[in-house]
Structures are given as C-alpha cells and as structure tokens.
Write a protein that holds these residues in place. Structure first.
Motif, PDB file in Angstrom:
ATOM      1  N   GLU A 104      -8.265  20.380  -5.379  1.00 37.92           N
ATOM      2  CA  GLU A 104      -7.998  19.612  -6.753  1.00 37.92           C
ATOM      3  C   GLU A 104      -8.695  18.249  -6.514  1.00 37.92           C
ATOM      4  OE1 GLU A 104      -5.721  20.209  -9.604  1.00 37.92           O
ATOM      5  OE2 GLU A 104      -6.602  22.192  -8.682  1.00 37.92           O
ATOM      6  N   LYS A 105      -9.180  17.807  -5.490  1.00 37.53           N
ATOM      7  CA  LYS A 105      -9.610  16.273  -4.992  1.00 37.53           C
ATOM      8  C   LYS A 105     -10.755  16.065  -6.276  1.00 37.53           C
ATOM      9  CE  LYS A 105     -11.466  13.105  -2.019  1.00 37.53           C
ATOM     10  NZ  LYS A 105     -11.732  12.643  -0.673  1.00 37.53           N
ATOM     11  N   GLN A 106     -11.574  16.992  -6.450  1.00 33.08           N
ATOM     12  CA  GLN A 106     -12.968  16.436  -7.477  1.00 33.08           C
ATOM     13  C   GLN A 106     -12.201  16.088  -8.949  1.00 33.08           C
ATOM     14  OE1 GLN A 106     -15.726  19.394  -7.244  1.00 33.08           O
ATOM     15  NE2 GLN A 106     -16.728  18.711  -5.619  1.00 33.08           N
ATOM     16  N   LYS A 107     -11.178  17.191  -9.258  1.00 32.25           N
ATOM     17  CA  LYS A 107     -10.433  16.765 -10.492  1.00 32.25           C
ATOM     18  C   LYS A 107      -9.704  15.584 -10.527  1.00 32.25           C
ATOM     19  CE  LYS A 107      -6.647  18.863 -13.104  1.00 32.25           C
ATOM     20  NZ  LYS A 107      -5.659  19.918 -13.067  1.00 32.25           N
ATOM     21  N   ILE A 108      -8.983  15.272  -9.567  1.00 29.80           N
ATOM     22  CA  ILE A 108      -8.123  13.968  -9.417  1.00 29.80           C
ATOM     23  C   ILE A 108      -9.048  12.800  -9.464  1.00 29.80           C
ATOM     24  CG2 ILE A 108      -6.594  12.730  -7.875  1.00 29.80           C
ATOM     25  CD1 ILE A 108      -5.284  14.897  -9.448  1.00 29.80           C
ATOM     26  N   VAL A 161       0.894  -1.094  -0.112  1.00 31.57           N
ATOM     27  CA  VAL A 161       0.037  -0.103  -0.072  1.00 31.57           C
ATOM     28  C   VAL A 161       0.847   1.345  -0.062  1.00 31.57           C
ATOM     29  CG1 VAL A 161      -1.752   1.310   1.216  1.00 31.57           C
ATOM     30  CG2 VAL A 161      -1.832  -1.361   1.238  1.00 31.57           C
ATOM     31  N   PHE A 162       0.867   2.195  -0.850  1.00 28.46           N
ATOM     32  CA  PHE A 162       1.425   3.327  -1.214  1.00 28.46           C
ATOM     33  C   PHE A 162       0.262   4.584  -0.922  1.00 28.46           C
ATOM     34  CE2 PHE A 162       3.829   0.302  -3.018  1.00 28.46           C
ATOM     35  CZ  PHE A 162       5.191   0.687  -3.224  1.00 28.46           C
ATOM     36  N   THR A 163       0.702   5.166   0.248  1.00 33.47           N
ATOM     37  CA  THR A 163      -0.548   6.069   0.669  1.00 33.47           C
ATOM     38  C   THR A 163       0.036   7.644   0.448  1.00 33.47           C
ATOM     39  OG1 THR A 163      -1.529   4.516   2.328  1.00 33.47           O
ATOM     40  CG2 THR A 163      -1.996   6.839   2.643  1.00 33.47           C
ATOM     41  N   PHE A 164      -1.077   8.443  -0.134  1.00 29.07           N
ATOM     42  CA  PHE A 164      -1.022   9.914  -0.166  1.00 29.07           C
ATOM     43  C   PHE A 164      -1.870  10.378   0.863  1.00 29.07           C
ATOM     44  CE2 PHE A 164      -2.203  14.007  -0.775  1.00 29.07           C
ATOM     45  CZ  PHE A 164      -1.235  14.904  -0.999  1.00 29.07           C
ATOM     46  N   ALA A 165      -1.385  11.061   2.045  1.00 38.03           N
ATOM     47  CA  ALA A 165      -2.295  11.515   2.998  1.00 38.03           C
ATOM     48  C   ALA A 165      -2.151  13.015   3.185  1.00 38.03           C
ATOM     49  CB  ALA A 165      -2.369  10.814   4.306  1.00 38.03           C
ATOM     50  N   GLY A 166      -3.027  13.630   2.987  1.00 34.86           N
ATOM     51  CA  GLY A 166      -3.115  15.066   3.199  1.00 34.86           C
ATOM     52  C   GLY A 166      -3.958  16.002   2.145  1.00 34.86           C
ATOM     53  N   ARG A 167      -3.445  17.345   2.195  1.00 34.76           N
ATOM     54  CA  ARG A 167      -4.085  18.203   1.291  1.00 34.76           C
ATOM     55  C   ARG A 167      -3.716  17.914  -0.214  1.00 34.76           C
ATOM     56  NH1 ARG A 167      -6.117  23.571   0.665  1.00 34.76           N
ATOM     57  NH2 ARG A 167      -5.233  24.630  -1.214  1.00 34.76           N
ATOM     58  N   MET A 168      -5.103  17.835  -1.023  1.00 36.77           N
ATOM     59  CA  MET A 168      -4.769  17.685  -2.413  1.00 36.77           C
ATOM     60  C   MET A 168      -4.890  18.813  -3.279  1.00 36.77           C
ATOM     61  SD  MET A 168      -7.236  14.113  -2.683  1.00 36.77           S
ATOM     62  CE  MET A 168      -6.856  12.798  -1.521  1.00 36.77           C
ATOM     63  N   GLY A 169      -3.890  19.610  -3.402  1.00 32.56           N
ATOM     64  CA  GLY A 169      -4.011  20.690  -3.985  1.00 32.56           C
ATOM     65  C   GLY A 169      -3.077  20.693  -5.210  1.00 32.56           C
ATOM     66  N   TYR A 170      -2.978  22.114  -5.777  1.00 28.42           N
ATOM     67  CA  TYR A 170      -2.250  22.334  -6.973  1.00 28.42           C
ATOM     68  C   TYR A 170      -0.752  21.918  -6.968  1.00 28.42           C
ATOM     69  CZ  TYR A 170       0.320  25.024 -10.667  1.00 28.42           C
ATOM     70  OH  TYR A 170       1.037  25.481 -11.609  1.00 28.42           O
ATOM     71  N   ALA A 171      -0.380  22.276  -5.878  1.00 27.47           N
ATOM     72  CA  ALA A 171       1.098  22.000  -5.640  1.00 27.47           C
ATOM     73  C   ALA A 171       1.632  20.622  -5.416  1.00 27.47           C
ATOM     74  CB  ALA A 171       1.620  22.727  -4.040  1.00 27.47           C
ATOM     75  N   GLN A 172       0.607  19.826  -5.270  1.00 29.81           N
ATOM     76  CA  GLN A 172       0.949  18.161  -4.981  1.00 29.81           C
ATOM     77  C   GLN A 172       1.039  17.270  -6.297  1.00 29.81           C
ATOM     78  OE1 GLN A 172      -1.237  19.795  -2.761  1.00 29.81           O
ATOM     79  NE2 GLN A 172       0.671  19.912  -1.544  1.00 29.81           N
ATOM     80  N   ALA A 173       0.799  17.911  -7.224  1.00 27.21           N
ATOM     81  CA  ALA A 173       0.898  17.363  -8.522  1.00 27.21           C
ATOM     82  C   ALA A 173       0.474  16.005  -8.610  1.00 27.21           C
ATOM     83  CB  ALA A 173       2.558  17.320  -9.058  1.00 27.21           C
ATOM     84  N   LEU A 174      -0.728  15.572  -8.105  1.00 26.95           N
ATOM     85  CA  LEU A 174      -1.249  14.310  -8.167  1.00 26.95           C
ATOM     86  C   LEU A 174      -1.625  13.789  -9.244  1.00 26.95           C
ATOM     87  CD1 LEU A 174      -3.240  14.737  -4.651  1.00 26.95           C
ATOM     88  CD2 LEU A 174      -1.129  13.816  -4.871  1.00 26.95           C
ATOM     89  N   ASP A 175      -1.626  14.410 -10.401  1.00 24.00           N
ATOM     90  CA  ASP A 175      -1.892  13.737 -11.630  1.00 24.00           C
ATOM     91  C   ASP A 175      -0.787  12.928 -12.197  1.00 24.00           C
ATOM     92  OD1 ASP A 175      -0.372  16.321 -11.740  1.00 24.00           O
ATOM     93  OD2 ASP A 175      -0.804  16.298 -14.094  1.00 24.00           O
ATOM     94  N   SER A 176       0.378  13.441 -11.827  1.00 24.65           N
ATOM     95  CA  SER A 176       1.660  12.426 -11.976  1.00 24.65           C
ATOM     96  C   SER A 176       1.458  11.170 -11.082  1.00 24.65           C
ATOM     97  CB  SER A 176       2.895  13.122 -11.399  1.00 24.65           C
ATOM     98  OG  SER A 176       3.052  14.415 -12.406  1.00 24.65           O
ATOM     99  N   VAL A 177       0.806  11.135  -9.932  1.00 25.63           N
ATOM    100  CA  VAL A 177       0.643   9.933  -9.302  1.00 25.63           C
ATOM    101  C   VAL A 177      -0.279   8.900  -9.976  1.00 25.63           C
ATOM    102  CG1 VAL A 177       0.229   8.826  -7.165  1.00 25.63           C
ATOM    103  CG2 VAL A 177       1.507  11.258  -7.025  1.00 25.63           C
TER     104      VAL A 177
END
Length: 415
Positions: free
Chosen positions: A267-271, A226-242
């Motif tokens: 950014e959560k809804q977008k992700i 399990v690889f966990t991202f925990a925290g704010r999902m914002g522009y700075a986190q570049a979660l699209d790359s994940v």
C-alpha cells in the motif's frame, strides 16, 4: 534437544516471523540446543531473489551462528491468487530437500502461514521421527477469506480440511496470540496441547536511547513531536486514516507535530500518492531500515503509531512493532481493539484510539503532543518494565523450553 525450525521466511528478510525465528534460534543455541533452520531463499517483500542466490536450488549457510538450509521458491509478491499459491507450493515441496540434508531432530517447529507448509512439517516429523509442533501466527484460511484474498469456495473447503488435519496431527500447537489459542481450544485441542509463542523483543538491543539531533535535522523535525509508523504498509494497517488525521492536525496549524512513515509494503505507493494529493507537509516517508537501525529510529520518536483496520479478525492481533517501541521507552498510540488494546491499557504504556477514526486519532495525537513530561515518563517506563518482564526473548524461550521438554507421550500414530 535437537530442534528444526521450518519457515518460508528468515533473515536477511525483515518482518515479525523472520525476527521471531532468528531470536528464538539464537537463544536456543546459546542454551546448548542443536538448532537448524529450513527456509526459502530471501524473497520478501519485493518478490526478488538476491543475486547471490539466483540460479540455485539449495544452499547451506551459517547465518550469525545459526545453521540455515535454503531451497528454491517461486517468488510472487503481487499478482493473482494462483501465483501466490504457486509460490507457497514451490517451497512446500523444495523444502523436503533441506529435510533430508538436515541432521536428526527431536522436534520440528513449523510456522504457518502459509498453511501448506504444514504438509512439509508433518511429513518431515515422520521422516525424522520427531515431534511436530505447528506454530500458528495467523488463522488460515479464515483470515484470507475475511480480507477478501481467498474467494473460491472449493479452495476454501480444501484449505479448511487441510487446516483441521494439521491441527489434529500436531503434537502441540504454538500460537502467536491468546485469540488464536482460544480458537485452537474450540477446534478440540486440549489445554495442555496449546501454548503461547508470541512476538517479542531483544531488550538488550532495544533500550531507551539519546535523541539524535543530526537525524532530526536531516528529517526537518528538530523541535517537533515525532509520531512514527514503522513497518509493513499494507491493507491491514488502515494508513489512510493516519493521513486523514495528519490533515486535520495540519489544518489546525499545529506545526510542532510531525508524522514519520518508515517501511515498505503493497500500500506504500498508494499512501505516498494520497499524501501528495492532500498536500501534507507534516508527513515524511522514509525507506525501510534494517532491524539494527531501529533503535536509532525510536531514539528520535516520541510516540509509536500502531494501527489496524476495524474488523473482527484483528481483535486477536498483537502487532510485533508494539514491543520494540515499548522496550525502547517509546509509548504507543494503538488504533484498534482486542488483545493489544488490553495489553496497553492494563500496563499503562500507551494511548488507545478508535480504529479507522481519523478525528479520534487526531485528538489523541494532539493529547500526546501536549502531555506533561512526568506523564510521558510514566508511560515510557511502564512499557519498558512490561516487555522486560513478559516479552523478552529470554522469557519467551523459557516458556518454549518448558512446553517442548521430554514427556512420556505416544509419538508415532499411524498416518
């Protein structure tokens, strides 16, 4: 010593500034200091004030042993920059009521951002005849300009003037990172006038835990890495790359690897939408959990994901989520460069991937999933020892006490 902590944010809100002030406040009180918190009504991150605070301008409460003065704020999580300014200034001015209600103080520690709250902190220090310490967690307006949030040239010039004024008037400046400290020294502050007040972790609360089989089963992650991202999902986190990295792993049919996203943000809804469009079956989203539940999250996590966009601004960043994971014996995969990369590399407590590079992140995740138990345990215990030594709240407050102790200085320069 009599200490006032002035901040727009405080628990029950969740986030790095909130946790930092709460833990520092508790530790200072435990050491016999008088501490009061001046803050706004809870409103972050959804921009909604809870029912128990609605219709009020001021409320005093005892929050887990910490005296807290709360005043009104115009909440504005989204919308135009002018609305956000309105939110910032509403508390900048309403906080003066709490200043008058608070007891006498020797030191006022004011947290920025927002930069404008420094106005309140500086004037309050004059009214209370106290030392003004400006706690800078983010360089503003530079960060807002680089992220494209602030574009109006007149606003930028005025903010820069205010920034320089507050740095000059502060008795000392406490910075969240070494990068911000270097910035302050370049602005003309003396070495003795700037000290580090970083994010930390409660090492008694975040300890290596026993895997929760029921939780893994509920999330359909039994037997998986399990690889966990925990925290704010914002522009700075570049979660699209994940998500793109997760897609690459899914395409290789590596079904023993799972990604868990816990938290909320703009950014959560977008992700979430992006994950559905990519038909990602190895990604699970979970609502935010209170800090008290995070040790249970890390107990089912093999690696903590900490990601940032590839911009110069973040080279000096130290995401707060790094330290609880390491304290819980969970190694970190950090996608970024700069201070955090150096901390993790030097202390051998995680793996580094290139920021905003899905291919490299996917390869690093696979490498971690196939890591030997011996190598994994070495990373885990290196991280635990590292934060116990340097980032427990006890060690951080030790440094804070040393930097705010009484000194024969000239306190009251003219306005």
């Amino acid at each position: 010593m009599r200490i006032i902590l002035l901040s727009e944010n405080f628990p029950p809100e969740v986030g790095a500034p909130q946790i930092r002030l709460y833990e520092i406040g508790k530790e200072l009180i435990a050491r016999g200091h008088q501490v009061e918190v001046l803050t706004a009504f809870p409103h972050h991150p959804h921009g909604e004030i809870p029912e128990e605070y609605k219709g009020k301008f001021y409320q005093f409460e005892n929050y887990d042993g910490i005296p807290v003065h709360r005043t009104w704020i115009y909440p504005s999580p989204k919308g135009s920059f002018l609305r956000r300014l309105g939110s910032y200034f509403s508390f900048t001015f309403s906080a003066f009521y709490s200043v008058f209600k608070a007891k006498p103080a020797d030191v006022i520690i004011c947290t920025s951002p927002p930069l404008f709250l420094g106005i309140t902190g500086y004037i309050a220090s004059k009214l209370k005849r106290a030392k003004f310490i400006f706690n800078v967690a983010d360089i503003w307006p530079e960060s807002a300009v680089e992220l494209g949030i602030l574009k109006n040239e007149t606003c930028i010039r005025l903010a820069e003037k205010l920034e320089r004024f507050l740095y000059k008037k502060a008795w000392k400046i406490a910075t969240a990172t070494e990068g911000i400290k270097e910035y302050m020294l370049k602005q003309g502050k003396g070495e003795e006038d700037v000290f580090l007040l970083p994010n930390g972790v409660n090492t008694d609360q975040f300890t290596p835990g026993i895997e929760n089989a029921e939780k893994l089963e509920a999330l359909n992650m039994t037997g998986k890495k399990v690889f966990t991202f925990a925290g704010r999902m914002g522009y700075a986190q570049a979660l699209d790359s994940v998500l793109k990295a997760a897609k690459l792993i899914q395409d290789r049919q590596l079904d023993h690897i799972a990604f868990l996203f816990i938290g909320d943000g703009p950014e959560k809804q977008k992700i979430v939408k992006m994950a559905k469009e990519m038909d990602l079956r190895n990604v699970t989203f979970h609502d935010p959990v209170p800090v008290s539940e995070m040790p249970n999250v890390y107990a089912i996590t093999d690696f903590s994901l900490v990601t940032l966009k590839n911009i110069d601004l973040f080279k000096g960043a130290r995401p707060s989520k790094i330290f609880p994971a390491l304290s819980a014996g969970v190694p970190v995969i950090f996608s970024g460069v700069g201070e955090s990369e150096e901390l993790i590399t030097q202390n051998k407590c995680g793996i580094i991937s290139e920021p905003e590079n899905p291919e490299d992140l996917a390869e690093k995740v696979i490498e971690c999933a196939e890591m030997s138990e011996e190598d994994y345990e070495e990373l885990a215990w290196n991280g635990r020892r590292f934060v116990e030594r340097e980032y427990s709240w006890r060690s951080i407050v030790d440094d804070l006490e040393e930097n705010i102790k009484e000194e024969p200085v000239e306190l009251f320069e003219s306005c």
